[in-house]
Design a protein around this motif. Structure first.
Motif, PDB file in Angstrom:
ATOM      1  N   GLU A 185       0.834  -1.197   0.000  1.00  0.00           N
ATOM      2  CA  GLU A 185       0.000   0.000   0.000  1.00  0.00           C
ATOM      3  C   GLU A 185       0.869   1.248   0.000  1.00  0.00           C
ATOM      4  O   GLU A 185       1.893   1.297   0.693  1.00  0.00           O
ATOM      5  CB  GLU A 185      -0.945   0.008   1.210  1.00  0.00           C
ATOM      6  N   ARG A 186       0.446   2.238  -0.784  1.00  0.00           N
ATOM      7  CA  ARG A 186       1.165   3.511  -0.884  1.00  0.00           C
ATOM      8  C   ARG A 186       0.171   4.650  -0.743  1.00  0.00           C
ATOM      9  O   ARG A 186      -1.007   4.505  -1.086  1.00  0.00           O
ATOM     10  CB  ARG A 186       1.880   3.623  -2.232  1.00  0.00           C
ATOM     11  N   ILE A 187       0.672   5.774  -0.243  1.00  0.00           N
ATOM     12  CA  ILE A 187      -0.165   6.973  -0.141  1.00  0.00           C
ATOM     13  C   ILE A 187       0.098   7.833  -1.372  1.00  0.00           C
ATOM     14  O   ILE A 187       1.219   8.299  -1.593  1.00  0.00           O
ATOM     15  CB  ILE A 187       0.140   7.750   1.147  1.00  0.00           C
ATOM     16  N   CYS A 246       5.013  -5.560   2.992  1.00  0.00           N
ATOM     17  CA  CYS A 246       4.189  -6.054   1.890  1.00  0.00           C
ATOM     18  C   CYS A 246       3.627  -7.414   2.267  1.00  0.00           C
ATOM     19  O   CYS A 246       3.858  -7.912   3.368  1.00  0.00           O
ATOM     20  CB  CYS A 246       5.010  -6.156   0.601  1.00  0.00           C
ATOM     21  N   ALA A 247       2.903  -8.019   1.370  1.00  0.00           N
ATOM     22  CA  ALA A 247       2.458  -9.400   1.534  1.00  0.00           C
ATOM     23  C   ALA A 247       2.773 -10.142   0.245  1.00  0.00           C
ATOM     24  O   ALA A 247       2.744  -9.561  -0.838  1.00  0.00           O
ATOM     25  CB  ALA A 247       0.964  -9.462   1.843  1.00  0.00           C
ATOM     26  N   VAL A 248       3.098 -11.400   0.391  1.00  0.00           N
ATOM     27  CA  VAL A 248       3.419 -12.242  -0.762  1.00  0.00           C
ATOM     28  C   VAL A 248       2.296 -13.268  -0.920  1.00  0.00           C
ATOM     29  O   VAL A 248       2.141 -14.153  -0.070  1.00  0.00           O
ATOM     30  CB  VAL A 248       4.770 -12.955  -0.569  1.00  0.00           C
ATOM     31  N   PRO A 249       1.471 -13.140  -1.968  1.00  0.00           N
ATOM     32  CA  PRO A 249       0.372 -14.092  -2.161  1.00  0.00           C
ATOM     33  C   PRO A 249       0.867 -15.412  -2.740  1.00  0.00           C
ATOM     34  O   PRO A 249       1.670 -15.431  -3.674  1.00  0.00           O
ATOM     35  CB  PRO A 249      -0.541 -13.363  -3.150  1.00  0.00           C
ATOM     36  N   VAL A 250       0.398 -16.514  -2.178  1.00  0.00           N
ATOM     37  CA  VAL A 250       0.778 -17.848  -2.651  1.00  0.00           C
ATOM     38  C   VAL A 250      -0.452 -18.750  -2.659  1.00  0.00           C
ATOM     39  O   VAL A 250      -1.440 -18.501  -1.959  1.00  0.00           O
ATOM     40  CB  VAL A 250       1.889 -18.474  -1.784  1.00  0.00           C
ATOM     41  N   GLY A 261      -7.470 -11.712   6.676  1.00  0.00           N
ATOM     42  CA  GLY A 261      -7.942 -10.587   5.873  1.00  0.00           C
ATOM     43  C   GLY A 261      -7.766  -9.259   6.592  1.00  0.00           C
ATOM     44  O   GLY A 261      -7.272  -8.284   6.026  1.00  0.00           O
ATOM     45  N   GLU A 262      -8.150  -9.226   7.861  1.00  0.00           N
ATOM     46  CA  GLU A 262      -7.982  -8.016   8.659  1.00  0.00           C
ATOM     47  C   GLU A 262      -6.511  -7.750   8.924  1.00  0.00           C
ATOM     48  O   GLU A 262      -6.039  -6.610   8.869  1.00  0.00           O
ATOM     49  CB  GLU A 262      -8.736  -8.151   9.973  1.00  0.00           C
ATOM     50  N   GLY A 263      -5.778  -8.816   9.188  1.00  0.00           N
ATOM     51  CA  GLY A 263      -4.357  -8.671   9.461  1.00  0.00           C
ATOM     52  C   GLY A 263      -3.593  -8.138   8.274  1.00  0.00           C
ATOM     53  O   GLY A 263      -2.610  -7.406   8.432  1.00  0.00           O
ATOM     54  N   LEU A 304      -0.128  -3.946   6.012  1.00  0.00           N
ATOM     55  CA  LEU A 304       0.253  -3.112   4.874  1.00  0.00           C
ATOM     56  C   LEU A 304       0.163  -1.616   5.159  1.00  0.00           C
ATOM     57  O   LEU A 304       0.771  -0.825   4.422  1.00  0.00           O
ATOM     58  CB  LEU A 304      -0.648  -3.428   3.667  1.00  0.00           C
ATOM     59  N   ASP A 305      -0.562  -1.232   6.177  1.00  0.00           N
ATOM     60  CA  ASP A 305      -0.838   0.182   6.455  1.00  0.00           C
ATOM     61  C   ASP A 305       0.434   1.039   6.385  1.00  0.00           C
ATOM     62  O   ASP A 305       1.290   0.964   7.269  1.00  0.00           O
ATOM     63  CB  ASP A 305      -1.468   0.312   7.842  1.00  0.00           C
TER      64      ASP A 305
END
Length: 241
Positions: free
Chosen positions: A45-47, A100-104, A184-186, A191-192
């Motif tokens: 996420e970016r501002i 970030c998050a890495v989707p797998v 999902g919430e985490g 990312l905030d």
């Protein structure tokens, strides 16, 4: 730890499932045998103009900190240990503001067999094939050997956070390390980009991880997954252990 995983979803599917944005030209190569140092999708996420935007980018798996003299540093930084990530020079800047998050779709782990010599690979995944997002970090590295403005002047890289496996159960018998999954919430909390206090965020992610991982399925798979040249859906087919 996490040293190989599966990501075969198309860019459009990731955009929809992660409620993110992506460049129209973004293309992702389906892979059933993702290995460190290869290009992988990440979500961050970016501002922008005062608003938070969730985006999907492609990064090299193996984090290269901005101060590195050579991108080869990333070969040793494809995983970040949760116990030391706040202090280690390679990761301590990224965890403050570049999470970030890495989707797998699942990952591979090798279990030592009773003979102490051979190993059985397992494919670890959700029961219904739902996407898993691992907590990760990312960095931008500027190549001093490239001209300003060159398309490849900046390298985006990432790392996956790991923690100790649960003290008992299937995952404990598989490996002593576990990639950290996010709910999902985490995911939104991790990312905030406005949150610059990573300690509580890390604690919250770790507190949920074992419960999330408890639902995963461990399927024994063929030894072919051990060769990075092999890449196809047959790699995740369950076999007799």
């Amino acid at each position: 730890m996490c040293g190989r995983y599966v990501m075969a979803r198309a860019a459009g599917d990731l955009v929809a499932e992660l409620e993110a944005e992506a460049d129209a030209s973004l293309e992702l190569r389906a892979s059933w045998n993702v290995a460190p140092t290869t290009d992988v999708p990440i979500v961050l996420e970016r501002i922008i103009d005062g608003a938070v935007h969730r985006q999907i980018h492609v990064a090299k798996w193996g984090l290269v900190p901005g101060w590195a003299k050579d991108p080869a540093v990333g070969v040793r930084a494809f995983n970040a240990r949760s116990e030391t990530v706040l202090e280690k020079p390679t990761f301590r800047a990224a965890i403050k503001s570049r999470r970030c998050a890495v989707p797998v779709e699942g990952y591979y782990e090798w279990k030592k067999l009773p003979d102490g010599k051979s190993k059985q690979p397992y494919f670890v995944h959700t029961p219904g094939g739902e996407l898993i997002t691992f907590a990760g970090l990312y960095e931008w590295w500027k190549d001093p050997g490239k001209d300003d403005g060159a398309d490849d002047q900046w390298l985006l890289s990432c790392s996956i956070l790991t923690m100790a496996s649960p003290p008992s159960g299937e995952l404990a018998s598989l490996h002593d390390r576990l990639p950290v999954p996010l709910s999902g919430e985490g995911l939104g909390q991790w990312l905030d980009p406005e949150n610059k206090t990573p300690g509580p965020l890390l604690d919250a992610a770790l507190d949920q991880a074992w419960e999330l991982a408890a639902a995963w399925v461990l399927d024994p798979v063929a030894a072919a997954v051990g060769n990075v040249r092999n890449n196809g859906p047959e790699l995740i087919a369950a076999v007799a252990p």
